[in-house]
Design a protein around this motif. Structure first.
Motif, PDB file in Angstrom:
ATOM      1  N   SER A   1       0.830  -1.207   0.000  1.00 54.43           N
ATOM      2  CA  SER A   1       0.000   0.000   0.000  1.00 54.43           C
ATOM      3  C   SER A   1       0.864   1.255   0.000  1.00 54.43           C
ATOM      4  O   SER A   1       0.603   2.207  -0.757  1.00 54.43           O
ATOM      5  CB  SER A   1      -0.917   0.000   1.229  1.00 54.43           C
ATOM      6  OG  SER A   1      -1.733  -1.148   1.258  1.00 54.43           O
TER       7      SER A   1
ATOM      8  N   ARG B   1       1.044   4.061  -2.952  1.00 55.85           N
ATOM      9  CA  ARG B   1       0.684   5.454  -2.635  1.00 55.85           C
ATOM     10  C   ARG B   1       1.799   6.422  -3.027  1.00 55.85           C
ATOM     11  O   ARG B   1       1.534   7.576  -3.368  1.00 55.85           O
ATOM     12  CB  ARG B   1       0.418   5.594  -1.130  1.00 55.85           C
ATOM     13  CG  ARG B   1      -0.870   5.000  -0.621  1.00 55.85           C
ATOM     14  CD  ARG B   1      -0.977   5.249   0.858  1.00 55.85           C
ATOM     15  NE  ARG B   1      -1.803   4.264   1.540  1.00 55.85           N
ATOM     16  CZ  ARG B   1      -1.839   4.105   2.857  1.00 55.85           C
ATOM     17  NH1 ARG B   1      -1.070   4.851   3.632  1.00 55.85           N
ATOM     18  NH2 ARG B   1      -2.612   3.188   3.400  1.00 55.85           N
TER      19      ARG B   1
ATOM     20  N   ASP C   1      -4.633  -1.306   1.635  1.00 53.83           N
ATOM     21  CA  ASP C   1      -5.596  -0.651   0.752  1.00 53.83           C
ATOM     22  C   ASP C   1      -6.275  -1.677  -0.163  1.00 53.83           C
ATOM     23  O   ASP C   1      -5.771  -2.793  -0.343  1.00 53.83           O
ATOM     24  CB  ASP C   1      -4.888   0.400  -0.101  1.00 53.83           C
ATOM     25  CG  ASP C   1      -4.288   1.524   0.746  1.00 53.83           C
ATOM     26  OD1 ASP C   1      -4.698   1.680   1.917  1.00 53.83           O
ATOM     27  OD2 ASP C   1      -3.399   2.233   0.236  1.00 53.83           O
TER      28      ASP C   1
END
Length: 294
Positions: free
Chosen positions: A162, A166, A204
């Motif tokens: 994640s 990001r 996520d």
């Protein structure tokens, strides 16, 4: 590249090297606390009890590479949890990713070392892989996770995926078609997070990896949602039965999942890159498998 460290370099001196900006201790297993002040790089087998064929020359190559990159201005280590999270749970300070940069904009892989969910043998079983992948142009991250439980380890892997996605722009990595790699306990992590998904472990809601690459682990469970998987193991592995690995791969293939399985006569557990053995070149084959799945 000139050699910076030597077999006689003290582990404590590597840990304290200011170029690593406090992350030097995470280059080595943290389970056993600080090293003996006189422990040298040639004695790392003391800290890797579940591993064999500890090659000091490879250790030095990896450490020299990381130091050279850091001196050149690259950030070679990234924490994956915030300071607030670490204050709430101090064990999170023992996590993060070492980044072996490849070609800007290339896809990324996360490599997970084994250690029996007791320690993280990254210096032996994920740093060399990540370095090799970076030299092929891929962006490779070696995860330092909490080894006290499989759940914590998978949570850290999901967080790493994640975090990297990001920050894909900042890191200059392609977030699409990533892969998860691992040996022994690290292979289980890759398979579980790859199969159940990043969100299942608190990360996520992200696509599954394009491929999972597994070395020597006796995991037998699988399902229709597992990603394409490459697996390799030796016939002399006393920890991960090769027939279990082959049975899993055959079962996945029967479900229509792309798979590849390689068996190496006479090789035991933890053969790493397999340099000088029947397994030499397996990483190139695995990288090609990943490329085809993308």
């Amino acid at each position: 590249m000139p050699q910076i460290y030597t077999p006689l370099t003290r582990v404590a001196d590597v840990i304290g090297d200011s170029v690593f900006d406090g992350a030097g201790r995470l280059l080595f297993p943290t389970t056993f606390g600080p090293p003996d002040p006189n422990m040298m790089l040639q004695n790392l087998d003391r800290w890797l009890p579940f591993h064999n064929d500890i090659r000091t020359d490879t250790t030095i190559e990896v450490l020299d590479e990381l130091r050279t990159r850091a001196v050149a201005g690259e950030t070679v280590f990234y924490p994956i949890y915030t300071e607030a999270e670490c204050l709430q749970e101090p064990a999170l300070r023992d996590t993060g990713v070492f980044f072996f940069r490849g070609r800007p904009g290339a896809p990324f892989a996360i490599v997970n070392a084994g250690g029996g969910f007791y320690y993280v043998g990254a210096i032996h079983e994920s740093f060399p892989h990540a370095l090799a992948l970076s030299r092929k142009g891929y962006n490779a991250f070696a995860l330092i996770y909490r080894p006290d439980s499989a759940c914590a380890a998978c949570t850290d892997l999901a967080r790493a995926v994640s975090w990297i996605i990001r920050h894909a722009g900042e890191l200059q990595v392609d977030p699409a078609g990533y892969s998860l790699w691992g040996g022994s306990a690290g292979a289980r992590m890759a398979a579980w997070v790859g199969g159940y998904g990043v969100a299942a472990f608190g990360g996520d809601a992200l696509p599954k990896p394009a491929a999972v690459v597994m070395q020597y682990t006796g995991l037998s469970e699988y399902g229709r949602d597992d990603p394409p998987t490459y697996a390799c193991v030796g016939t002399a592995d006393g920890i991960a039965p090769w027939r279990v690995m082959k049975g899993r791969i055959n079962g996945m293939a029967a479900l229509g999942i792309p798979t590849e399985f390689h068996l190496y006569p006479g090789l035991p557990q933890a053969f790493r890159l397999g340099i000088g053995t029947r397994a030499e070149g397996w990483l190139d084959e695995a990288a090609d498998f990943w490329r085809r799945q993308r």
